[in-house]
Design a protein around this motif. Structure first.
Motif, PDB file in Angstrom:
ATOM      1  N   UNK A  56      -3.915  37.038  38.777  1.00  0.00           N
ATOM      2  CA  UNK A  56      -2.446  36.948  38.828  1.00  0.00           C
ATOM      3  C   UNK A  56      -1.949  35.520  39.045  1.00  0.00           C
ATOM      4  N   UNK A  57      -2.800  34.734  39.708  1.00  0.00           N
ATOM      5  CA  UNK A  57      -2.374  33.367  40.033  1.00  0.00           C
ATOM      6  C   UNK A  57      -2.279  32.476  38.790  1.00  0.00           C
ATOM      7  N   UNK A  58      -2.694  32.990  37.636  1.00  0.00           N
ATOM      8  CA  UNK A  58      -2.574  32.191  36.412  1.00  0.00           C
ATOM      9  C   UNK A  58      -1.107  31.799  36.187  1.00  0.00           C
ATOM     10  N   UNK A  59      -0.208  32.666  36.622  1.00  0.00           N
ATOM     11  CA  UNK A  59       1.225  32.394  36.456  1.00  0.00           C
ATOM     12  C   UNK A  59       1.656  31.163  37.249  1.00  0.00           C
ATOM     13  N   UNK A  60       0.872  30.802  38.262  1.00  0.00           N
ATOM     14  CA  UNK A  60       1.211  29.590  39.025  1.00  0.00           C
ATOM     15  C   UNK A  60       0.118  28.529  38.893  1.00  0.00           C
TER      16      UNK A  60
END
Ligand SMILES: O=P(O)(O)OC[C@H]1O[C@H](O)[C@H](O)[C@@H](O)[C@@H]1O
Length: 529
Positions: A165-169
């Motif tokens: 999910x951290x790919x978005x940040x």
């Protein structure tokens, strides 16, 4: 030699660099009394060559390039005003960009802030940032750093799935001097696909560090990436950690970049001195020459007694082996030079290969790296008054003595801590030692013609695969041997490569190739499913 004599030899030869708190002890290298004097003419020539290089001479004659990594930490020494401005502009740009990222002014499309950095690069475009990140990073950094440094699909899955999910940040930094390195291109495309899969526009999360007009530069501009930062032909990949290649990741991570550059600059000043006894880079190069007879006959074992310096041997492996591993001398004679480098960390290695170092084949010299500072704050007493750090030093000194008793040579580099300043100084020390050694053995340290051969051969293998797949598709349903297929595509002499390709194709579902028949090459049959 008695312990007393060794103590005297230690004091006589100890090279001290007060500006960075580093010492180099060469007392356990058994060079003779006249070695340093005998090497003086060669060393003087090496000093001259280095001076000319720093002043902007074409120090890489094959590629007709200057070699300017020393200017990166002393822009005022660049031979022209434009170069100086290019360096200071780059430094200001990466610092300002990182500040904007930290402040959320440069932000991702679907998250408040970038918190992760994904670096895509290989060789000189990855090892420096990896060393710096591992040596200086912590869980408290402004951003956490991850790497794609290979074209291994599972390796990439591991990193990208770990980001989840951290790919978005995540800000992706694609680094390639040439901009055409296939592993890096593949990593970039795989990263791009991962963003796309999550409904994220890759370009809004990506920056490039590359040469002007390169394939990567064009891709970044064509796909509206956030930014591109420059890389120049006068900085070699393996000495690029103080260009945007290393400075951008370090700034993003929130490391002490000024200290890093200052440490290197201080070491440069100390290693410009034309007096080998007072110049640790000259002494290192001379000791390498002594150990291997100027022919690389002994391997360099790097033993840092500090977890944070574990990647030092990997970093030096590229710096030393890609710089010194050369077929031809500067006069075009076949010399097959080089020094093999390996190592990991102490005392861990004492429980692995140090057994061979003490008792096995005597084909190496060790470099112990001692760090005086144990940790931030005080340590637990683990046995009597002794701390874990006391043990670490005990193991270093014990192993060093055990090696010496058996006639195995070693040097000891002592540094105060693992700070940005120290890491910068260590990198600068080895950069210059490599340059000096190359002069001593009369080779070009700044090109890598051998690497090209492997790349070209890999290109031919993929061409062959293209023909093979076309043939398999046209000959559907008919199971054939590797030998038959090699003949079918006019590559009878390449049957082994064809067999290896077929085995790989049939082990993966991507191309629809099926294997049948026996386990041995001659029994195997392949067809398009
Ligand atoms: O930065 P790049 O152009 O992508 O090059 C990455 C690396 O690959 C090449 O094969 C060279 O041997 C290395 O010296 C270089 O650092």
């Amino acid at each position: 030699m008695t312990e007393r004599e060794l103590w005297e030899r230690y004091q006589r030869h100890l090279c001290v660099v007060p500006s960075v708190g580093l010492t180099l002890d060469i007392s356990r290298m058994n060079f003779g009394a006249d070695f340093l004097d005998g090497m003086r003419p060669r060393m003087d020539a090496a000093f001259q060559a280095m001076d000319a290089l720093e002043k902007g001479a074409i120090a890489n004659p094959d590629e007709k390039r200057r070699v300017g990594h020393y200017w990166l930490r002393a822009p005022e020494l660049a031979p022209e005003a434009e170069l100086k401005t290019a360096i200071t502009d780059m430094q200001a740009q990466v610092a300002a960009f990182a500040k904007d990222v930290h402040a959320g002014k440069v932000k991702p499309a679907k998250a408040a802030k970038f918190t992760q950095v994904l670096i895509v690069g290989i060789g000189g475009s990855a090892l420096g940032p990896q060393l710096v990140a591992d040596a200086l990073g912590s869980g408290r950094d402004a951003m956490q750093v991850h790497f794609l440094d290979n074209t291994d699909p599972d390796g990439m899955d591991r990193v990208l799935n770990g980001l989840g999910e951290r790919l978005a940040e995540t800000l992706t930094v694609v680094i390639s001097k040439s901009g055409g390195t296939k592993e890096t291109r593949n990593g970039m495309l795989e990263a791009e696909a991962a963003y796309t899969q999550r409904g994220l526009d890759f370009g809004a999360h990506a920056v490039a560090v590359t040469g002007d007009g390169s394939e990567l530069d064009n891709y970044a501009k064509g796909h509206k990436w956030l930014r591109t930062f420059p890389m120049w032909d006068w900085v070699g990949g393996r000495t690029s950690v103080m260009s945007a290649v290393g400075l951008l990741p370090a700034w993003l991570q929130g490391l002490d970049v000024d200290g890093f550059l200052a440490g290197a600059k201080a070491m440069d000043a100390a290693t410009r001195v034309h007096d080998a006894a007072a110049n640790p880079a000259a002494l290192l190069a001379l000791m390498w020459f002594h150990a291997g007879g100027g022919k690389g006959q002994k391997d360099m074992v790097i033993l840092p007694y500090k977890d944070r310096l574990m990647l030092m041997s990997k970093y030096l492996q590229q710096l030393v082996m890609e710089s010194l591993g050369k077929e031809l001398s500067l006069d075009g004679k076949v010399v097959n030079q080089g020094i093999a480098v390996y190592g990991n960390k102490g005392s861990t290695d004492q429980h692995a290969y140090v057994q061979q170092l003490r008792e096995g084949v005597n084909n190496f010299f060790a470099t112990f790296v001692e760090v005086l500072k144990d940790r931030d704050g005080r340590s637990l007493a683990v046995e009597g008054e002794n701390t874990s750090g006391d043990y670490l030093l005990g193991f270093l000194l014990g192993t060093r003595r055990a090696l010496f008793e058996k006639g195995r040579e070693s040097m000891t580099l002592t540094v105060p801590d693992v700070s940005a300043r120290t890491v910068g100084a260590l990198i600068a020390l080895y950069e210059r030692a490599v340059g000096f050694y190359a002069s001593l053995v009369n080779i070009n340290a700044y090109h890598q013609p051998g690497v090209e051969a492997g790349k070209k051969a890999a290109g031919r293998v993929l061409e062959l695969q293209g023909k093979l797949l076309a043939k398999l598709k046209s000959a559907k349903a008919e199971a054939r041997s590797a030998d038959q297929l090699a003949q079918d595509i006019g590559a009878a002499d390449e049957a082994e490569t064809v067999f290896k390709l077929l085995e790989h194709l049939s082990a993966n579902g991507d191309h629809g190739v099926k294997r049948s028949g026996g386990a041995r090459p001659a029994e195997a049959r392949f067809q398009s499913a």
